[in-house]
Design a protein around this motif. Structure first.
Motif, PDB file in Angstrom:
ATOM      1  N   TYR A  10      15.551  -8.446  -9.232  1.00  0.00           N
ATOM      2  CA  TYR A  10      14.111  -8.370  -8.937  1.00  0.00           C
ATOM      3  C   TYR A  10      13.293  -8.928 -10.099  1.00  0.00           C
ATOM      4  N   SER A  52      13.725 -12.822 -10.356  1.00  0.00           N
ATOM      5  CA  SER A  52      13.164 -13.712  -9.331  1.00  0.00           C
ATOM      6  C   SER A  52      11.666 -13.886  -9.575  1.00  0.00           C
ATOM      7  N   PRO A  53      11.202 -15.114  -9.523  1.00  0.00           N
ATOM      8  CA  PRO A  53       9.823 -15.389  -9.901  1.00  0.00           C
ATOM      9  C   PRO A  53       8.823 -15.061  -8.782  1.00  0.00           C
ATOM     10  N   LYS A  64      18.747   0.660   1.164  1.00  0.00           N
ATOM     11  CA  LYS A  64      17.293   0.797   1.095  1.00  0.00           C
ATOM     12  C   LYS A  64      16.846   1.788   0.025  1.00  0.00           C
ATOM     13  N   HIS A  73      14.484   1.228  -2.925  1.00  0.00           N
ATOM     14  CA  HIS A  73      13.017   1.302  -2.977  1.00  0.00           C
ATOM     15  C   HIS A  73      12.567   2.040  -4.245  1.00  0.00           C
ATOM     16  N   SER A 133       6.962  -4.859  -6.580  1.00  0.00           N
ATOM     17  CA  SER A 133       6.256  -5.360  -5.403  1.00  0.00           C
ATOM     18  C   SER A 133       5.003  -6.138  -5.835  1.00  0.00           C
ATOM     19  N   PRO A 134       4.995  -7.474  -5.612  1.00  0.00           N
ATOM     20  CA  PRO A 134       3.877  -8.271  -6.145  1.00  0.00           C
ATOM     21  C   PRO A 134       2.512  -7.878  -5.572  1.00  0.00           C
ATOM     22  N   THR A 135       2.483  -7.396  -4.338  1.00  0.00           N
ATOM     23  CA  THR A 135       1.181  -7.037  -3.781  1.00  0.00           C
ATOM     24  C   THR A 135       0.583  -5.835  -4.500  1.00  0.00           C
ATOM     25  N   ARG A 136       1.441  -5.073  -5.181  1.00  0.00           N
ATOM     26  CA  ARG A 136       0.967  -3.865  -5.855  1.00  0.00           C
ATOM     27  C   ARG A 136       0.921  -4.004  -7.376  1.00  0.00           C
ATOM     28  N   ARG A 155      10.034 -13.511  -5.426  1.00  0.00           N
ATOM     29  CA  ARG A 155      10.327 -12.103  -5.650  1.00  0.00           C
ATOM     30  C   ARG A 155       9.871 -11.271  -4.452  1.00  0.00           C
ATOM     31  N   SER A 156       8.726 -11.650  -3.888  1.00  0.00           N
ATOM     32  CA  SER A 156       8.225 -10.883  -2.747  1.00  0.00           C
ATOM     33  C   SER A 156       9.292 -10.795  -1.669  1.00  0.00           C
ATOM     34  N   GLN A 174      12.598 -11.300  -1.797  1.00  0.00           N
ATOM     35  CA  GLN A 174      13.783 -10.570  -2.247  1.00  0.00           C
ATOM     36  C   GLN A 174      13.544  -9.059  -2.212  1.00  0.00           C
ATOM     37  N   VAL A 175      12.434  -8.638  -2.789  1.00  0.00           N
ATOM     38  CA  VAL A 175      12.176  -7.197  -2.871  1.00  0.00           C
ATOM     39  C   VAL A 175      11.867  -6.630  -1.477  1.00  0.00           C
ATOM     40  N   TYR A 176      11.064  -7.350  -0.694  1.00  0.00           N
ATOM     41  CA  TYR A 176      10.652  -6.806   0.603  1.00  0.00           C
ATOM     42  C   TYR A 176      11.788  -6.775   1.613  1.00  0.00           C
ATOM     43  N   ASP A 215      14.775  -6.011   0.713  1.00  0.00           N
ATOM     44  CA  ASP A 215      15.636  -4.922   0.249  1.00  0.00           C
ATOM     45  C   ASP A 215      15.091  -3.526   0.514  1.00  0.00           C
ATOM     46  N   ILE A 216      13.814  -3.316   0.288  1.00  0.00           N
ATOM     47  CA  ILE A 216      13.387  -1.938   0.019  1.00  0.00           C
ATOM     48  C   ILE A 216      12.700  -1.200   1.157  1.00  0.00           C
ATOM     49  N   CYS A 217      12.589  -1.789   2.328  1.00  0.00           N
ATOM     50  CA  CYS A 217      11.936  -1.057   3.416  1.00  0.00           C
ATOM     51  C   CYS A 217      12.768   0.174   3.754  1.00  0.00           C
ATOM     52  N   PHE A 272       5.066   0.645   0.005  1.00  0.00           N
ATOM     53  CA  PHE A 272       5.578  -0.252  -1.039  1.00  0.00           C
ATOM     54  C   PHE A 272       4.839  -1.582  -1.063  1.00  0.00           C
ATOM     55  N   GLY A 273       3.822  -1.704  -0.239  1.00  0.00           N
ATOM     56  CA  GLY A 273       3.063  -2.951  -0.207  1.00  0.00           C
ATOM     57  C   GLY A 273       3.829  -4.104   0.418  1.00  0.00           C
ATOM     58  N   ILE A 274       4.822  -3.804   1.240  1.00  0.00           N
ATOM     59  CA  ILE A 274       5.592  -4.883   1.872  1.00  0.00           C
ATOM     60  C   ILE A 274       4.651  -5.732   2.722  1.00  0.00           C
ATOM     61  N   ASP A 275       4.705  -7.044   2.470  1.00  0.00           N
ATOM     62  CA  ASP A 275       3.726  -7.953   3.043  1.00  0.00           C
ATOM     63  C   ASP A 275       4.423  -8.837   4.072  1.00  0.00           C
ATOM     64  N   GLU A 290       4.419 -12.651   3.867  1.00  0.00           N
ATOM     65  CA  GLU A 290       5.393 -13.333   3.012  1.00  0.00           C
ATOM     66  C   GLU A 290       6.670 -13.631   3.800  1.00  0.00           C
TER      67      GLU A 290
END
Ligand code: HEM
Lengths: 237, 499
Positions: A24, A27-28, A206, A209, A216-219, B65-66, B68-70, B72-74, B155-158, B161
């Motif tokens: 995480y 990754s950019p 999961k 989390h 989380s980039p949105t946050r 990153r968005s 990759q993370v989104y 994974d984490i839902c 988690f702000g999953i968008d 994206e």
């Protein structure tokens, strides 16, 4: 054997968790995508993340039942985990000792909240629709962990001191088992194995989390794209 | 007209029961080689598309990153399931944000996680096969990238994206959506989405100048390609040709005139919109936006101002600096770029404009927050300025203003149903159903407060609303830009120049 297993499990968990976090972090995030209104300062972002992690701020806005159940479960789990320090720390940090009673209450709350979350998945049409077998299994697993823990508190007391001294002395033995003298001891073994299972699947599920939310980039982005040019290496040219 | 299903509008926005497959029939028109080739996308589906698609997903995971993370984490908590306007309007479970994301997540699990490789049934992992691709093409073109779900996700999953990544993967294997890809082609060829060539643009602007002269008696100019102007105004091209968009364009011109600030429109960069975002292409976004920066340099302007357009403002505000910045050649006293509402608001505060509210007395006004402005940008120095500044302008221009239901405005606003590259006729069924939550809130204030004008600041919203509101029995004249109200209220010649 048990000790040996415990070290393997811990290694998988720690390395697995860290490697996901590493992925995480590495990754950019090429573009600024904060969900606005967003903080315009770094300290503002820290506060935003804090409210999300500790109070589940966004969830509060969207689903009161999930929020209540989720917060009860996670909060209680946090207290239970702190109370567990007594099994690992010698000497015990002073602040843990008075928590004994809270720990037990928290155990009950945790089990209750998990049962509620499970019920929620079974009863509400939309939540039921989106649930996979794995989603149920996580709740069942956590419930089994909490349940076996509570049973040891209230009914089947294992001989913890014996087991602990055995585990400490036997960490070099691949085959030796701790003494099993009572139903409580069996319950303890079960509790330990279930926790081991949870830790092994944790980095590949999961449950990530728990670490992912911080990435989380949105946050976690500061809302300042005009003030400061944001660049990432692959997008530089 | 085809017999569209227009949903019933109740007093409140209610979450409907699930009904599987209600929107499975909707087939976006595929792009052909003619549209795909100039973009550098394969003209038809490539031979080894499964492998190529999975490779592309792997590549994007490393770039974003968005994603990759989104993926994974839902935790599947379900908080988003009643938040998407397309779910509310269609009942199709694949339009619940979590299920839309699952379309990609299941593929991700299958090829990129141990659990999906070992026990696919347990974790809902799916092969990237014909059926999955079909669902991708259908349902990733039923997301308007409005990001309402991301506001409510713990988690702000968008989902935007994920939709963008899905479209990028599909384009990479030659499965494109005609609408967006064709439009991007026009920008590169001609300079704007509508394909308006310079002579036609010049003609319209002259026509509008005459129109303003006739109605006000003032000689308000709308210059084209004028080197040395203070401001380069980049408006969505719909502002040049469509109703009610043109009304706002005349409003901008009057503001510039009254402030005594010279400006110009560019024929080369005659488009604020940037459909590169809709197809998730970083390169296209950058290329499209580059036209604007080049023009700003070539025309030697000091400031960049962006017209009323939602996603355009997102790209301009949040991405331009990254894509083609820095804007160190512009006047540092002003934000670069600046939204036309920020621009007008600033002038108003400095006393450069006189607005006569009574000019809009026939209107009782409400404001529709456009998703990209609301949830992806800011105006002014303070968080939330994107809500207050347009409202300030409206209140300064009219006497009767009222907000719609709190849960449908500001960051909780509902999409018009036509954003994200879905403003195309073959998706009309979706567009009509998707606007239902917005219509519900609008009808409420129409009844309770006699609202008869919904102001907004997005070219796509304007086009979508004027088309679909009539199907709900609401006249299309009900919709217009914030600068249409400003245009009505502004007193020309009263006092000129910035104080
Ligand atoms: C930074 C730490 C953490 C945060 C911020 C966090 C946050 C959340 C949130 C917001 C939810 C959704 C609400 C809900 O359904 O309850 C959730 C669900 C869940 N969390 Fe966590 N969590 C964290 C750590 C953990 C840990 C360490 C575990 C592990 C064992 C865990 C297990 C779960 C489970 C199993 C669910 C799903 C509940 C369900 O199925 O309804 N979380 N978490």
């Amino acid at each position: 054997m048990l000790t040996f297993l415990a070290y393997i499990v811990l290694t998988i968990f720690v390395l697995g968790f860290l490697s996901r976090i590493f992925v995480y972090a590495r990754s950019p995030a090429p573009l600024k995508i904060a969900t606005t209104p967003a903080p315009t300062t770094v300290s503002g972002v820290a506060w935003r993340l804090f409210t999300e992690v500790v109070f589940f701020n966004s969830l509060f806005k969207s689903d009161k039942l999930a929020w209540a159940g989720g917060l009860a479960f996670h909060g209680a789990m946090a207290v239970v985990l702190i109370r567990h320090l007594r099994y690992f720390c010698d000497p015990l940090p002073a602040f843990v000792a008075p928590l004994q009673i809270f720990g037990i209450v928290a155990g009950i709350v945790m089990a209750g909240a998990l049962a509620f979350l499970l019920l929620r998945r079974l009863v509400f049409e939309r939540v039921k629709y989106i649930s996979s077998k794995a989603d149920y299994l996580f709740l069942v697993l956590l419930l089994a962990i909490a349940g076996s823990g509570l049973l040891m508190d209230f009914a089947l007391r294992p001989s913890i001191v014996d087991i602990k001294s055995h585990m400490l002395s036997m960490w070099r033995s691949v085959t030796g088992l701790p003494p099993i003298g009572s139903a409580g001891d069996v319950m303890f073994l079960l509790h330990l194995l279930l926790v081991g299972l949870l830790l092994v699947v944790f980095p590949f599920s999961k449950l990530m989390h728990a670490g992912g939310i911080f990435f989380s980039p949105t946050r976690n982005q500061v809302d300042n794209p005009r003030e400061k040019k944001h660049v990432t290496p692959w997008a530089k040219s | 007209m085809a017999d569209y299903h227009v949903p019933v509008v109740g007093d409140d926005i209610k979450t409907p029961d699930l009904k599987t497959g209600t929107m499975a029939h909707l087939h976006p028109y595929p792009a052909t080689a003619k549209h795909m080739d100039p973009m550098g996308f394969p003209g038809e589906r490539v031979e080894n598309w499964q492998q190529k698609g999975i490779e592309k997903l792997g590549e994007l995971l490393k770039k974003y990153r968005s994603l990759q993370v989104y993926l994974d984490i839902c935790v599947k908590c379900g908080a988003c399931t009643d938040k998407c306007h397309y779910y509310l309007g269609t009942q199709d479970p694949n339009n619940m944000p979590v299920m839309r994301a699952e379309l990609m997540r299941s593929v991700y699990r299958r090829y990129f996680t141990p659990a999906g490789k070992l026990v696919p049934g347990l974790v809902n992992a799916a092969d990237f096969d014909e059926e999955t691709l079909g669902k991708w093409f259908t349902y990733f073109h039923q997301c308007s990238q409005c990001r309402r779900c991301s506001v409510f996700c713990p988690f702000g999953i968008d989902t935007a994206e994920i939709t963008m990544a899905a479209r990028e993967i599909m384009n990479a294997i030659g499965v494109g959506h005609k609408y967006s890809v064709e439009i991007i082609g026009k920008v590169h060829q001609i300079g704007n989405n509508l394909g308006i060539p310079k002579p036609a643009l010049k003609g319209t602007l002259e026509f509008l100048e005459e129109e303003i002269l006739d109605s006000t008696g003032y000689d308000v100019r709308i210059p084209l390609d004028q080197e040395g102007a203070d401001v380069l105004l980049v408006a969505p091209s719909a502002d040049f040709f469509s109703e009610p968009h043109i009304q706002s364009l005349m409003g901008y011109a009057k503001v510039f005139h009254q402030a005594g600030i010279s400006f110009t429109i560019s024929s080369y960069a005659s488009e604020a919109a940037n459909f590169g975002m809709f197809i998730g292409s970083y390169d296209q976004q950058k290329k499209i936006a580059k036209r604007v920066v080049e023009q700003a340099r070539d025309l030697k302007v000091k400031r960049l101002v962006v017209g009323e357009c939602g996603h355009a403002w997102r790209v301009a505000y949040a991405f331009w600096n990254t894509l083609n910045g820095p804007f160190d050649f512009l006047d540092p006293r002003y934000p670069a770029p600046q939204h036309i509402c920020e621009f007008t608001h600033d002038l108003l505060n400095r006393g450069a404009l006189t607005l006569d509210k009574e000019a809009n007395d026939s209107f009782r006004v409400t404001f529709h927050d456009s998703c990209n402005v609301a949830r992806a940008t800011r105006m002014g120095p303070k968080a939330g300025g994107q809500f207050e500044i347009p409202r300030d302008l409206i209140r300064a221009s009219c006497n009767h203003y009222v907000d719609m239901d709190e849960d449908t405005i500001r960051e909780k606003t509902f999409c018009c149903g036509g954003g994200g590259g879905l403003l195309t006729d073959e998706l009309m069924d979706l567009r009509i159903r998707g606007v239902q939550p917005r219509v519900t809130a609008l009808k409420r204030v129409m009844e309770s407060d006699k609202v008869n004008f919904m102001a907004l600041i997005c070219a796509i919203c304007k086009a979508q609303f004027t088309k679909v509101l009539p199907m709900y029995g609401i006249p299309m004249e009900m919709v217009g830009g914030v600068h249409q109200l400003v245009s009505n209220a502004i007193q020309l010649g009263v006092k000129k120049g910035v104080v």
